[in-house]
Design an enzyme around this catalytic site. Structure first.
Site, PDB file in Angstrom:
ATOM      1  N   TYR A  10      33.841  51.648  37.351  1.00 15.59           N
ATOM      2  CA  TYR A  10      33.445  50.336  37.874  1.00 15.59           C
ATOM      3  C   TYR A  10      32.671  49.551  36.828  1.00 15.59           C
ATOM      4  O   TYR A  10      31.465  49.321  36.934  1.00 15.59           O
ATOM      5  CB  TYR A  10      32.586  50.536  39.143  1.00 15.59           C
ATOM      6  CG  TYR A  10      32.312  49.273  39.947  1.00 15.59           C
ATOM      7  CD1 TYR A  10      31.002  48.911  40.263  1.00 15.59           C
ATOM      8  CD2 TYR A  10      33.343  48.460  40.413  1.00 15.59           C
ATOM      9  CE1 TYR A  10      30.723  47.773  41.012  1.00 15.59           C
ATOM     10  CE2 TYR A  10      33.073  47.333  41.176  1.00 15.59           C
ATOM     11  CZ  TYR A  10      31.769  46.986  41.468  1.00 15.59           C
ATOM     12  OH  TYR A  10      31.502  45.858  42.220  1.00 15.59           O
ATOM     13  N   ARG A  50      33.674  41.489  36.228  1.00 15.55           N
ATOM     14  CA  ARG A  50      33.750  42.268  37.457  1.00 15.55           C
ATOM     15  C   ARG A  50      33.415  41.419  38.690  1.00 15.55           C
ATOM     16  O   ARG A  50      32.589  40.525  38.652  1.00 15.55           O
ATOM     17  CB  ARG A  50      32.792  43.453  37.364  1.00 15.55           C
ATOM     18  CG  ARG A  50      32.984  44.520  38.421  1.00 15.55           C
ATOM     19  CD  ARG A  50      32.088  45.706  38.140  1.00 15.55           C
ATOM     20  NE  ARG A  50      30.700  45.384  38.463  1.00 15.55           N
ATOM     21  CZ  ARG A  50      29.668  46.135  38.096  1.00 15.55           C
ATOM     22  NH1 ARG A  50      29.852  47.189  37.322  1.00 15.55           N
ATOM     23  NH2 ARG A  50      28.444  45.773  38.452  1.00 15.55           N
ATOM     24  N   ASP A  51      34.139  41.785  39.789  1.00 13.41           N
ATOM     25  CA  ASP A  51      33.844  41.160  41.088  1.00 13.41           C
ATOM     26  C   ASP A  51      34.051  39.648  40.988  1.00 13.41           C
ATOM     27  O   ASP A  51      33.191  38.857  41.382  1.00 13.41           O
ATOM     28  CB  ASP A  51      32.402  41.488  41.490  1.00 13.41           C
ATOM     29  CG  ASP A  51      32.218  41.447  43.003  1.00 13.41           C
ATOM     30  OD1 ASP A  51      31.065  41.221  43.448  1.00 13.41           O
ATOM     31  OD2 ASP A  51      33.201  41.640  43.737  1.00 13.41           O
ATOM     32  N   SER A  81      27.963  41.674  42.723  1.00  9.03           N
ATOM     33  CA  SER A  81      28.203  42.886  41.926  1.00  9.03           C
ATOM     34  C   SER A  81      28.762  42.587  40.545  1.00  9.03           C
ATOM     35  O   SER A  81      29.429  43.422  39.946  1.00  9.03           O
ATOM     36  CB  SER A  81      29.182  43.793  42.677  1.00  9.03           C
ATOM     37  OG  SER A  81      28.703  44.090  43.954  1.00  9.03           O
ATOM     38  N   ASP A  89      37.758  46.558  44.231  1.00  6.91           N
ATOM     39  CA  ASP A  89      37.914  45.106  44.426  1.00  6.91           C
ATOM     40  C   ASP A  89      38.781  44.386  43.401  1.00  6.91           C
ATOM     41  O   ASP A  89      39.240  43.262  43.667  1.00  6.91           O
ATOM     42  CB  ASP A  89      36.555  44.391  44.444  1.00  6.91           C
ATOM     43  CG  ASP A  89      35.603  44.989  45.446  1.00  6.91           C
ATOM     44  OD1 ASP A  89      34.381  44.888  45.209  1.00  6.91           O
ATOM     45  OD2 ASP A  89      36.069  45.548  46.456  1.00  6.91           O
ATOM     46  N   ASP A 114      24.392  46.286  48.700  1.00  7.61           N
ATOM     47  CA  ASP A 114      25.619  45.557  48.320  1.00  7.61           C
ATOM     48  C   ASP A 114      25.321  44.292  47.520  1.00  7.61           C
ATOM     49  O   ASP A 114      26.207  43.756  46.844  1.00  7.61           O
ATOM     50  CB  ASP A 114      26.390  45.129  49.573  1.00  7.61           C
ATOM     51  CG  ASP A 114      26.999  46.295  50.319  1.00  7.61           C
ATOM     52  OD1 ASP A 114      27.448  47.265  49.676  1.00  7.61           O
ATOM     53  OD2 ASP A 114      27.010  46.246  51.562  1.00  7.61           O
TER      54      ASP A 114
HETATM   55  O1  LIG Z   1      44.891  34.903  60.718  1.00  7.02           O
HETATM   56  N1  LIG Z   1      45.537  35.103  59.649  1.00  7.02           N
HETATM   57  O2  LIG Z   1      46.790  35.204  59.600  1.00  7.02           O
HETATM   58  C1  LIG Z   1      44.824  35.261  58.423  1.00  7.02           C
HETATM   59  C2  LIG Z   1      45.530  35.422  57.238  1.00  7.02           C
HETATM   60  C3  LIG Z   1      44.857  35.540  56.034  1.00  7.02           C
HETATM   61  C4  LIG Z   1      43.472  35.494  56.051  1.00  7.02           C
HETATM   62  O3  LIG Z   1      42.836  35.547  54.855  1.00  7.02           O
HETATM   63  C5  LIG Z   1      42.270  36.779  54.513  1.00  7.02           C
HETATM   64  O4  LIG Z   1      40.992  36.891  55.181  1.00  7.02           O
HETATM   65  C6  LIG Z   1      40.324  38.113  54.858  1.00  7.02           C
HETATM   66  C7  LIG Z   1      39.045  38.212  55.663  1.00  7.02           C
HETATM   67  O5  LIG Z   1      39.409  38.353  57.046  1.00  7.02           O
HETATM   68  C8  LIG Z   1      40.015  38.168  53.356  1.00  7.02           C
HETATM   69  O6  LIG Z   1      39.493  39.446  53.071  1.00  7.02           O
HETATM   70  C9  LIG Z   1      38.199  39.494  52.475  1.00  7.02           C
HETATM   71  O7  LIG Z   1      38.341  39.134  51.103  1.00  7.02           O
HETATM   72  C10 LIG Z   1      37.095  39.223  50.393  1.00  7.02           C
HETATM   73  C11 LIG Z   1      37.342  38.800  48.962  1.00  7.02           C
HETATM   74  O8  LIG Z   1      37.887  37.509  48.974  1.00  7.02           O
HETATM   75  C12 LIG Z   1      36.543  40.647  50.429  1.00  7.02           C
HETATM   76  O9  LIG Z   1      35.268  40.594  49.772  1.00  7.02           O
HETATM   77  C13 LIG Z   1      34.980  41.677  48.907  1.00  7.02           C
HETATM   78  O10 LIG Z   1      34.541  42.759  49.724  1.00  7.02           O
HETATM   79  C14 LIG Z   1      34.204  43.921  48.949  1.00  7.02           C
HETATM   80  C15 LIG Z   1      33.833  45.034  49.910  1.00  7.02           C
HETATM   81  O11 LIG Z   1      34.940  45.214  50.802  1.00  7.02           O
HETATM   82  C16 LIG Z   1      33.025  43.602  48.010  1.00  7.02           C
HETATM   83  O12 LIG Z   1      32.705  44.728  47.232  1.00  7.02           O
HETATM   84  C17 LIG Z   1      33.405  42.441  47.113  1.00  7.02           C
HETATM   85  O13 LIG Z   1      32.298  42.069  46.328  1.00  7.02           O
HETATM   86  C18 LIG Z   1      33.859  41.248  47.957  1.00  7.02           C
HETATM   87  O14 LIG Z   1      34.322  40.190  47.148  1.00  7.02           O
HETATM   88  C19 LIG Z   1      36.381  41.106  51.873  1.00  7.02           C
HETATM   89  O15 LIG Z   1      36.030  42.488  51.898  1.00  7.02           O
HETATM   90  C20 LIG Z   1      37.697  40.922  52.604  1.00  7.02           C
HETATM   91  O16 LIG Z   1      37.541  41.215  53.974  1.00  7.02           O
HETATM   92  C21 LIG Z   1      41.285  37.999  52.554  1.00  7.02           C
HETATM   93  O17 LIG Z   1      40.916  37.857  51.181  1.00  7.02           O
HETATM   94  C22 LIG Z   1      42.041  36.758  53.001  1.00  7.02           C
HETATM   95  O18 LIG Z   1      43.302  36.711  52.368  1.00  7.02           O
HETATM   96  C23 LIG Z   1      42.738  35.370  57.227  1.00  7.02           C
HETATM   97  C24 LIG Z   1      43.425  35.232  58.432  1.00  7.02           C
HETATM   98 MG   LIG Z   2      30.252  45.007  45.712  1.00  4.87          MG
END
Ligand SMILES: O=[N+]([O-])c1ccc(O[C@@H]2O[C@H](CO)[C@@H](O[C@@H]3O[C@H](CO)[C@@H](O[C@@H]4O[C@H](CO)[C@@H](O)[C@H](O)[C@H]4O)[C@H](O)[C@H]3O)[C@H](O)[C@H]2O)cc1
Ligand SMILES: [Mg+2]
Length: 354
Positions: free
Chosen positions: A79, A84-85, A91, A131, A309
Site C-alpha cells: 500500500y 495513492r487514494d 489516505s 482502492d 480511516d
Molecule cells: O442506483 N444505482 O444504479 C447506482 C449506480 C451507481 C452508483 O454509483 C456508485 O456508488 C457507490 C456508492 O454507493 C460508489 O462506491 C463508493 O466509491 C468510493 C470511491 O469513489 C469508495 O470510497 C473508498 O472507500 C475505501 C474503503 O472502502 C477507502 O479506503 C477509500 O479511501 C475511498 O475512496 C466507497 O467505498 C464506495 O462505496 C461507486 O464508486 C459509484 O460508482 C450509485 C447508484
Molecule cells: Mg483508506
C-alpha cells in the site's frame, strides 16, 4: 528456487499474529479499567490481521516479521502506490509520480521482494494496493485518477510480477459490493482485473482478489441493507458469485479473500458510499478457511480495527469530508493512527461477541 504455487495458501497453515497490532491492542487495554471490557479486548490481540506496508520505511520491519512468523503465514498489505487514494484525501501516501514515484515504488517492491527471498520457509499472503484499481473503474472523472491511470496499472503489474518471483500469494484489491458490485461497474471491473492479471503474466501466485478491505459489508446479509437498493449484489457473497464467472470467462479462475474485520453490524450507514470511521461498526466473523463458498479461500481481517480511516480535523492537509460526515465518528485522528474510542466501539459491537 521459487516454490510452486499450491492452491489455497491458507489450507493447513496457521496464520501469524501481527505483533504490531497486538501491541496496539495491549496498549488500548491498559487504558481501560473495566475488567470485562479488558477481557474482551485481550481476545482481539490474538486475532490475526494484515500488516500494512504504507511507507517505504516500513520495509525495514519486514525481515523481523518474517523471522517471527517462521512457517506460519505472514499477511501483508502492499500500500504505497504513488498518488495513492486518488479520489479521496484521507489516505494519500508519500509518493507521487511527479516526484520520481514510479522508480521509488519499484524500489519499495524490490525491497519487499528481497526480504522475502532472503527468508527461508516463509509463506507470505499479500493484498495488493487497496482502492487503486477500483478507483480506475469508477473515478476516471476525477483528474487525480485519470491522470495516473496508466501509471497505476504499470506499478501494480510491476508489483505482481516481482512479488511472484518470491512466491508471494497475492490477492488484488477489488473494492467491495457497494463499489464495484453495482450493475454499471461490475463488468468494467472484471475487464480491468483480467487485463491486469494477463499483463502480469498470469502467474499462479496471483491467486485472486480481496474484497471489502476497510469496508463494512456483510459476507452474507440476512436481508439487504436499505442502502443497497438498486444493487442486487447487496453483500460480498453476491458480489463474488457474480464477479468470479466473469473473470473465468476471461481466463482467470480467481479465488477470493474477504475482509470482515469491521462487518459485525449491518444497517449502520445512511449511504453506501460512506466509508470513513463508520459509527456503530463492530468486529465481524473471525478469520477462517471454513468459508462456505468454494470461491473464497479465507475470511480475513485486513484493516486492523482501531486504526483510523482518516482525520476529522477540517484544517488538516489530508482532511476528507467523508471523515466529518453524518455517519463518521468524530473527533478522529489521522489515517492509520490509533482511534481508541472507535476501537472500544468495535469491541462492544462485535458480532460474534468477543
Ligand atoms: O442506483 N444505482 O444504479 C447506482 C449506480 C451507481 C452508483 O454509483 C456508485 O456508488 C457507490 C456508492 O454507493 C460508489 O462506491 C463508493 O466509491 C468510493 C470511491 O469513489 C469508495 O470510497 C473508498 O472507500 C475505501 C474503503 O472502502 C477507502 O479506503 C477509500 O479511501 C475511498 O475512496 C466507497 O467505498 C464506495 O462505496 C461507486 O464508486 C459509484 O460508482 C450509485 C447508484
Ligand atoms: Mg483508506
Amino acid at each position: 528456487a521459487v516454490p510452486t504455487a499450491s492452491g489455497n495458501p491458507y489450507t493447513g497453515k496457521s496464520v501469524w499474529n501481527s505483533e504490531y497490532y497486538a501491541s496496539e491492542v495491549y496498549a488500548a487495554a491498559a487504558l481501560v479499567t473495566d475488567t470485562a471490557l479488558k477481557a474482551k479486548i485481550s481476545k482481539v490481540a490474538s486475532i490475526p490481521t494484515f500488516t500494512w506496508f504504507d511507507t517505504m520505511a516500513k520495509v525495514a520491519d519486514l525481515p523481523g516479521y518474517l523471522q517471527a512468523a517462521g512457517s506460519s503465514i505472514l499477511q501483508i498489505v502492499v500500500y504505497d502506490l504513488p498518488n495513492r487514494d486518488c479520489h479521496a484525501n484521507a489516505s494519500n501516501g508519500e509518493l507521487t509520480y511527479a516526484n520520481n514515484g514510479a522508480a521509488l515504488y519499484q524500489q519499495y517492491i524490490d525491497g519487499i521482494t528481497a526480504a522475502i527471498k532472503a527468508s527461508s520457509g516463509s509463506t507470505v499472503v499479500a493484498v495488493i494496493e487497496p482502492d487503486s484499481l477500483a478507483n480506475l473503474v469508477t473515478n476516471l472523472s476525477d483528474s487525480r485518477c485519470s491522470s495516473v491511470q496508466d501509471q497505476y496499472k504499470a506499478s501494480v503489474v510491476y508489483a505482481l510480477k516481482t512479488l511472484a518471483t518470491a512466491g508471494v500469494y497475492m490477492y488484488i484489491d477489488a473494492g467491495h459490493a457497494g463499489w464495484l458490485g453495482w450493475p454499471a461497474n461490475i463488468s468494467p471491473a472484471a475487464t480491468l482485473f483480467a487485463q491486469i492479471y494477463t499483463s502480469a503474466g498470469s502467474s499462479p501466485f496471483i491467486r485472486g482478489l480481496a474484497t471489502n478491505v476497510a469496508n463494512y459489508n456483510a459476507l452474507t446479509a440476512a436481508s439487504p441493507d436499505p442502502i443497497t437498493s438498486g444493487n442486487s449484489n447487496y453483500d460480498e457473497t453476491h458480489y463474488i458469485n457474480a464477479l468470479a464467472p466473469m473473470l473465468a470467462s476471461s481466463g482467470w479462475n480467481a479465488q477470493f479473500i474477504v475482509d470482515l474485520g469491521r462487518s459485525g453490524k449491518q444497517n449502520i450507514r445512511t449511504a453506501w458510499g460512506n466509508w470513513c470511521n463508520i459509527k456503530g461498526a463492530g468486529f465481524g466473523l473471525h478469520p477462517t478457511t471454513n468459508t462456505g463458498n468454494s470461491y473464497i479461500d479465507a475470511i480475513v481481517w485486513v484493516k486492523p480495527g482501531g486504526e483510523c480511516d482518516g482525520t476529522s480535523n477540517t484544517s488538516a492537509v489530508r482532511y476528507d469530508s467523508m471523515c466529518g460526515g453524518v455517519d463518521a465518528k468524530v473527533p478522529a485522528p489521522e489515517a492509520g493512527q490509533w482511534f481508541q474510542d472507535y476501537f472500544l466501539d468495535l469491541v462492544n459491537n462485535a458480532d460474534p461477541a468477543l
